[in-house]
Design an enzyme around this catalytic site. Structure first.
Site, short mmCIF file in Angstrom:
data_model
loop_
_atom_site.label_atom_id
_atom_site.label_comp_id
_atom_site.label_asym_id
_atom_site.label_seq_id
_atom_site.Cartn_x
_atom_site.Cartn_y
_atom_site.Cartn_z
N HIS A 9 0.71 -1.27 0.22
CA HIS A 9 -0.07 0.03 -0.10
C HIS A 9 0.80 1.29 -0.04
O HIS A 9 2.02 1.32 0.38
CB HIS A 9 -0.91 -0.04 1.35
CG HIS A 9 -0.12 -0.21 2.38
ND1 HIS A 9 0.49 1.02 3.07
CD2 HIS A 9 0.45 -1.13 3.40
CE1 HIS A 9 1.14 0.79 4.06
NE2 HIS A 9 1.03 -0.53 4.31
N GLU A 82 -1.68 -7.42 7.24
CA GLU A 82 -0.09 -7.22 8.07
C GLU A 82 -0.13 -8.24 9.21
O GLU A 82 -1.03 -8.76 9.64
CB GLU A 82 0.08 -5.81 8.43
CG GLU A 82 1.60 -5.53 8.81
CD GLU A 82 2.75 -6.18 8.00
OE1 GLU A 82 2.76 -7.41 7.64
OE2 GLU A 82 3.37 -5.41 7.53
O1 LIG Z 1 2.66 -2.39 10.05
C1 LIG Z 1 3.63 -1.99 9.69
O2 LIG Z 1 3.97 -0.83 10.59
C2 LIG Z 1 4.62 -1.99 8.78
C3 LIG Z 1 5.53 -2.88 9.17
O3 LIG Z 1 6.30 -3.20 7.62
O4 LIG Z 1 3.64 -2.53 7.75
P1 LIG Z 1 2.65 -1.87 6.53
O5 LIG Z 1 3.13 -0.40 6.57
O6 LIG Z 1 3.34 -2.36 5.09
O7 LIG Z 1 1.38 -2.24 6.62
#
Ligand SMILES: O=C(O)[C@@H](CO)OP(=O)(O)O
Length: 215
Positions: A9, A82
């Site tokens: 994203h 995530e």
């Molecule tokens: O969860 C988060 O802080 C990051 C870790 O890499 O993931 P993302 O921003 O891609 O969701």
């Protein structure tokens, strides 16, 4: 040969502030929205036919922009979320105590079952990401799907396809709105199954976000 495109994203407010998101959420920044428009242009040129997105807000927003450009529907897939980072979600990376830092290190240094309290292990993440990816094999012939997911989740998928442990994801720099491509091939000579064509391409972005450790 089925080609599957993997997109992280666009940059979010908490990415920019170095706060841990996991399955918590924050909106895209203006830069994140611009990145999503740029990845959408690339997706259109690639002839993407299906958008499959994690159901968290930041991936949904990125997916909406891409789906608009490509004129396709979005399928929401919670297995593309995530890693669940339990009690550390919403925290600033720089504010962790020594004990909290040790939970995080267990994950990134490869304790197989390591997890942040109330969170998920890398093994669990890997299993659900592979299950979500496998749904692409049921799409009609000629489909070209794009999966919209997250940094650790996609890193874990690419690492394990390469035969590396899930925690090797920390060795991959998958910036916001980077594109990776994996193909499903049948070959008696080369590896059969998923192969990695590219990882972390940001050539379509005019100002790629810094990754978490570079901010
Ligand atoms: O969860 C988060 O802080 C990051 C870790 O890499 O993931 P993302 O921003 O891609 O969701």
């Amino acid at each position: 040969m089925l080609q599957v495109y993997l997109v992280r994203h666009g940059e979010t407010q908490w990415n920019a502030e170095r706060r841990i998101q996991g399955q918590s959420d924050s909106p895209l920044t203006d830069k994140g929205e611009t990145q999503a428009w740029q990845v959408a242009e690339r997706a259109k040129a690639l002839g993407i036919t299906h958008i499959i997105a994690s159901d968290l807000g930041r991936t949904r927003r990125t997916a909406e922009i891409i789906a608009d450009a490509c004129g396709c529907e979005i399928t929401l897939e919670p297995r593309l979320r995530e890693l669940d980072m339990g009690v550390l979600e919403r925290r600033h990376i720089d504010s962790l105590t020594e004990e909290e830092e040790s939970w995080r290190r267990q994950l990134v240094n490869g304790t197989a079952d390591g997890r942040i309290p109330d969170g998920e292990s890398m093994q669990e993440l890997s299993e659900r990401m592979h299950a979500a990816l496998a749904t692409c094999l049921d799409l009609p012939e000629g489909s070209r799907p794009m999966l919209i997911s997250h940094g650790m989740a996609l890193g874990c998928l690419v690492s394990t396809i390469l035969g590396l442990p899930a925690y090797a994801e920390r060795r991959l720099r998958l910036r916001n709105c980077s594109i990776s491509r994996i193909d499903y091939q049948h070959s008696p000579w080369l590896a059969s199954g998923w192969v990695v064509e590219t990882a972390g391409d940001v050539s379509h972005l005019d100002a790629p976000a810094l990754d978490e450790l570079q901010r």
